[in-house]
Write an enzyme that holds these catalytic residues in place. Structure first.
Site, PDB file in Angstrom:
ATOM      1  N   GLU A  78       0.831  -1.203   0.000  1.00 33.47           N
ATOM      2  CA  GLU A  78       0.000   0.000   0.000  1.00 33.47           C
ATOM      3  C   GLU A  78       0.869   1.257   0.000  1.00 33.47           C
ATOM      4  O   GLU A  78       1.820   1.370   0.769  1.00 33.47           O
ATOM      5  CB  GLU A  78      -0.927   0.013   1.231  1.00 33.47           C
ATOM      6  CG  GLU A  78      -1.889  -1.167   1.307  1.00 33.47           C
ATOM      7  CD  GLU A  78      -2.889  -1.208   0.145  1.00 33.47           C
ATOM      8  OE1 GLU A  78      -3.061  -0.175  -0.525  1.00 33.47           O
ATOM      9  OE2 GLU A  78      -3.470  -2.284  -0.089  1.00 33.47           O
ATOM     10  N   CYS A 140      -7.679  -2.464   8.111  1.00 28.57           N
ATOM     11  CA  CYS A 140      -6.281  -2.453   7.649  1.00 28.57           C
ATOM     12  C   CYS A 140      -5.798  -1.031   7.398  1.00 28.57           C
ATOM     13  O   CYS A 140      -4.737  -0.626   7.878  1.00 28.57           O
ATOM     14  CB  CYS A 140      -6.123  -3.271   6.366  1.00 28.57           C
ATOM     15  SG  CYS A 140      -6.198  -5.037   6.679  1.00 28.57           S
ATOM     16  N   HIS A 164      -0.919  -6.060   1.716  1.00 29.38           N
ATOM     17  CA  HIS A 164      -2.154  -6.842   1.663  1.00 29.38           C
ATOM     18  C   HIS A 164      -1.844  -8.174   0.985  1.00 29.38           C
ATOM     19  O   HIS A 164      -1.137  -8.205  -0.025  1.00 29.38           O
ATOM     20  CB  HIS A 164      -3.236  -6.099   0.881  1.00 29.38           C
ATOM     21  CG  HIS A 164      -4.219  -5.388   1.764  1.00 29.38           C
ATOM     22  ND1 HIS A 164      -4.517  -4.053   1.642  1.00 29.38           N
ATOM     23  CD2 HIS A 164      -4.987  -5.853   2.794  1.00 29.38           C
ATOM     24  CE1 HIS A 164      -5.416  -3.729   2.557  1.00 29.38           C
ATOM     25  NE2 HIS A 164      -5.723  -4.793   3.263  1.00 29.38           N
TER      26      HIS A 164
HETATM   27  N1  PCA Z   1      -8.119  -7.330   6.240  1.00 30.40           N
HETATM   28  C1  PCA Z   1      -9.089  -6.295   6.508  1.00 30.40           C
HETATM   29  C2  PCA Z   1      -9.032  -6.091   8.000  1.00 30.40           C
HETATM   30  C3  PCA Z   1      -8.279  -7.250   8.547  1.00 30.40           C
HETATM   31  C4  PCA Z   1      -7.682  -7.912   7.386  1.00 30.40           C
HETATM   32  O1  PCA Z   1      -6.900  -8.871   7.424  1.00 30.40           O
HETATM   33  C5  PCA Z   1      -8.861  -5.027   5.678  1.00 30.40           C
HETATM   34  O2  PCA Z   1      -8.324  -5.117   4.565  1.00 30.40           O
HETATM   35  O3  PCA Z   1      -9.229  -3.943   6.129  1.00 30.40           O
END
Ligand code: PCA
Length: 198
Positions: A78, A140, A164
């Site tokens: 990100e 996240c 991610h």
């Molecule tokens: N993914 C979610 C919250 C926890 C996770 O593992 C997200 O992308 O916000």
């Protein structure tokens, strides 16, 4: 060098969260840094508090936060986090937020991980990867923003990034249209990414 790796507990009806599993696997493979791992709750604010506690307890040089992004094809890094929580999905405590400026501070904070080099390193390791310009508006993004803000407010010399990760194959048995990546490949992608910090 000390690196803090975080993943999340399962959410959204999933039995596992590959972010946490991959963090545990990656930690075992890394021999170039001292690693600490923490599993964060999928809860607004509480997750930020837990991550900040881990930062203060371990005093890392770098933090790589990770979370599941079901539907993505590979590990993505990100670029930024925004100061907005906006999801119809409740967190694991049932909290639903549609809130702008939920953490104070600027609208957007940028990753301090060198994401271009990181993606290149993962590609060199033989895995696809890309820079994402959307960390979402759920927990996240919230944690990423919270940790970037804390480190910036306290003027700490700590690199902060967010990866991610996709579903693992077992999670897609009942949703075969969704992409997945093996846990081994996700963990190896994380290790290759962190090697840029050596
Ligand atoms: N993914 C979610 C919250 C926890 C996770 O593992 C997200 O992308 O916000």
């Amino acid at each position: 060098m000390k690196i803090l790796l975080t993943g999340f507990e399962p959410f959204g009806g999933e039995e596992v969260n590959p972010s946490w599993q991959a963090v545990l696997k990656a930690a075992k493979k890394i021999d170039f840094a001292e690693i600490s791992t923490v599993c964060l709750p999928v809860e607004y604010y509480k997750s930020v508090d837990a991550a900040i506690k881990a930062v203060n307890d371990f005093c890392p040089d770098a933090v790589l936060l990770t979370g599941q992004a079901g539907g993505r094809t590979c590990v993505s890094f990100e670029n930024a986090a925004v100061n907005i929580a906006d999801s119809d999905t409740g967190d694991n405590a049932g909290k639903i937020l549609h809130t702008v400026n939920c953490q104070g501070g600027p609208d957007r904070l940028f990753s301090t991980l060198p994401i271009k080099e990181t993606v290149d390193a993962v590609n060199k390791g033989g895995f696809p990867s890309y820079i994402s310009h959307n960390a979402g508006r759920f927990v996240c993004n919230h944690v990423f923003y919270g940790v970037l803000k804390y480190v910036s407010d306290k003027k700490l010399d700590i690199i902060v990034g967010f990866a991610h990760v996709p579903f693992i194959p077992a999670q897609t048995v009942n949703k075969p249209e969704k992409p997945s990546m093996s846990l081994e490949n996700i963990a190896d992608s994380l290790v290759a990414a962190l090697e840029v910090l050596k």
